[in-house]
Design a protein around this motif. Structure first.
Motif, short mmCIF file in Angstrom:
data_model
loop_
_atom_site.label_atom_id
_atom_site.label_comp_id
_atom_site.label_asym_id
_atom_site.label_seq_id
_atom_site.Cartn_x
_atom_site.Cartn_y
_atom_site.Cartn_z
N TYR A 27 -3.43 7.03 0.39
CA TYR A 27 -2.41 5.95 -1.03
C TYR A 27 -3.71 6.17 -1.49
O TYR A 27 -4.92 5.37 -0.55
CB TYR A 27 -1.45 4.81 -0.32
N HIS A 28 -3.32 6.06 -3.35
CA HIS A 28 -4.11 5.46 -4.15
C HIS A 28 -4.42 4.71 -4.22
O HIS A 28 -2.74 4.59 -5.29
CB HIS A 28 -4.87 6.68 -4.26
N ILE A 29 -4.58 3.09 -4.65
CA ILE A 29 -4.09 2.21 -4.99
C ILE A 29 -5.23 1.50 -5.85
O ILE A 29 -5.92 1.76 -5.69
CB ILE A 29 -3.71 1.10 -3.72
N ASP A 53 0.74 -1.39 0.50
CA ASP A 53 -0.50 -0.27 0.20
C ASP A 53 0.74 1.28 0.08
O ASP A 53 0.35 1.98 -0.25
CB ASP A 53 -0.90 0.03 1.06
N ASP A 54 1.73 1.33 0.23
CA ASP A 54 2.41 2.22 0.83
C ASP A 54 3.13 2.87 -0.55
O ASP A 54 4.39 3.45 -1.05
CB ASP A 54 4.20 2.04 1.41
N PHE A 77 3.66 1.93 -9.85
CA PHE A 77 2.85 0.59 -9.19
C PHE A 77 1.38 0.48 -9.17
O PHE A 77 0.95 -0.50 -9.12
CB PHE A 77 3.29 0.78 -7.25
N SER A 78 0.76 1.66 -8.96
CA SER A 78 -1.14 1.78 -7.84
C SER A 78 -1.53 0.76 -8.56
O SER A 78 -2.54 0.07 -7.98
CB SER A 78 -1.54 3.18 -7.66
N PRO A 79 -1.68 0.37 -10.08
CA PRO A 79 -2.55 0.14 -10.86
C PRO A 79 -2.34 -1.91 -10.27
O PRO A 79 -3.60 -2.70 -10.04
CB PRO A 79 -2.41 0.52 -12.82
N PHE A 80 -1.10 -2.20 -9.90
CA PHE A 80 -0.59 -3.54 -8.96
C PHE A 80 -1.04 -4.02 -8.48
O PHE A 80 -0.65 -4.79 -7.51
CB PHE A 80 0.94 -4.17 -10.17
N ILE A 81 -1.48 -2.92 -7.26
CA ILE A 81 -1.45 -3.02 -6.01
C ILE A 81 -3.14 -2.83 -5.50
O ILE A 81 -3.83 -2.01 -5.93
CB ILE A 81 -0.90 -1.45 -4.98
N HIS A 82 -3.95 -3.63 -4.83
CA HIS A 82 -5.07 -3.50 -4.12
C HIS A 82 -5.39 -4.17 -2.76
O HIS A 82 -4.27 -5.37 -1.73
CB HIS A 82 -5.93 -5.16 -5.26
N THR A 125 3.75 14.04 -3.24
CA THR A 125 4.84 14.50 -2.49
C THR A 125 6.14 13.46 -3.88
O THR A 125 5.12 12.87 -4.54
CB THR A 125 4.22 13.43 -1.55
N PHE A 126 7.02 13.38 -3.12
CA PHE A 126 7.87 13.13 -4.26
C PHE A 126 8.16 11.71 -4.09
O PHE A 126 7.86 11.08 -4.61
CB PHE A 126 9.29 13.44 -3.61
N SER A 127 8.15 10.93 -2.86
CA SER A 127 7.80 9.19 -2.86
C SER A 127 6.65 8.83 -3.58
O SER A 127 6.73 7.92 -3.43
CB SER A 127 7.90 9.32 -1.53
N GLY A 128 5.64 9.47 -2.73
CA GLY A 128 4.17 9.47 -3.79
C GLY A 128 3.95 8.50 -4.87
O GLY A 128 3.53 8.30 -5.45
N MET A 129 5.10 10.34 -5.65
CA MET A 129 5.02 9.19 -7.34
C MET A 129 5.62 7.95 -7.71
O MET A 129 5.22 7.65 -8.77
CB MET A 129 6.12 10.52 -7.66
#
Length: 265
Positions: free
Chosen positions: A111-113, A38-39, A55-60, A46-50
């Motif tokens: 966090y958006h996943i 999730d992280d 990666f987000s489309p592959f995380i549920h 945020t820079f780390s959130g870029m």
């Protein structure tokens, strides 16, 4: 481009199936080894959130989230790779990047996943691109998408469900619409089978159409004028007043006998 543009290939089923199975593989890794991905989602501004843009489309978050996204994603990817085979890979890649970037700008501080943003990209692109082409097969596909996924439009608005990322949905919808302008409008034309389907067809030159008048009544063709053949003068050099007599000989034996009986000169 002709109607045979739509051809079934192994990629039509292979690529969507591999993509969906990869999502399940990532979720299996998370469950099997106790990872928390999730992280690695999108954390807006945020820079780390870029990193979540990729990666987000592959995380549920859970199995239900993954299951719901898998079915829609599989159906839409199959439709995309069949009807837009040449553009499919670019739409998926740029759709993920563009929708993720928009989510990073407008999203809430959380966090958006999930692959739902990509689903909205596909729905938006297939719908709007089909209307732009005005080709009957793609328009029919657009209407089918509306029937199957038209209710998804409500989840692009805030406060409908606080547990979902409406920002990601909205970003995917906008990204899909933008991508329709980056890919040229495909020209579809029907295969010409008859002369009357050609743009330069002239009915007055058609022998069949000449048998009908302007009211559609059958008429006889006008009789063609008979042109008398001109007499050709024969050169008197080739004329002769003497009769020419030819002998007909049936076989070679008769020829030999005749030659033997011919006196020598």
């Amino acid at each position: 481009m002709e109607e045979n543009h739509f051809k079934f290939s192994n990629a039509v089923l292979g690529v969507p199936l591999f993509f969906v199975l990869f999502l399940w593989f990532v979720y299996w890794l998370e469950i099997r080894f106790g990872f928390d991905f999730d992280d690695n989602g999108i954390l807006p501004r945020t820079f780390s959130g870029m990193q979540g843009i990729i990666f987000s489309p592959f995380i549920h978050s859970n199995i239900e989230h993954l299951y719901n996204n898998s079915i829609s994603l599989l159906v839409l990817l199959v439709a995309l790779f069949f009807f837009y085979s040449k553009e499919a890979v670019g739409i998926v890649v740029y759709g993920i990047l563009l929708s993720g970037t928009l989510t990073w700008f407008i999203g809430r501080e959380n966090y958006h996943i999930g692959a739902s943003s990509l689903i909205y990209v596909l729905v938006s692109f297939i719908f709007f691109k089909g209307l732009q082409t005005q080709y009957y097969r793609l328009v029919a596909l657009s209407l089918t998408v509306v029937v199957l996924y038209g209710g998804m439009v409500w989840y692009v608005f805030p406060k409908i469900d606080e547990t979902i990322s409406w920002e990601g949905h909205l970003s995917g919808l906008i990204a899909g619409f933008i991508l329709t302008f980056f890919y040229k409008k495909t020209e579809f034309k029907k295969v010409i089978k008859y002369d009357w389907e050609r743009p330069d067809y002239d009915p007055s030159e058609d022998k069949f159409m000449q048998r009908f008048d302007e009211n559609g009544n059958f008429v006889n063709l006008p009789k063609s004028e008979i042109v008398e053949d001109e007499l050709v003068e024969i050169n008197p050099f080739f004329l002769s007043n003497s009769n020419v007599v030819y002998d007909y000989i049936e076989d070679s034996e008769s020829i030999n006998k005749k030659n033997e009986s011919k006196p020598e000169s």
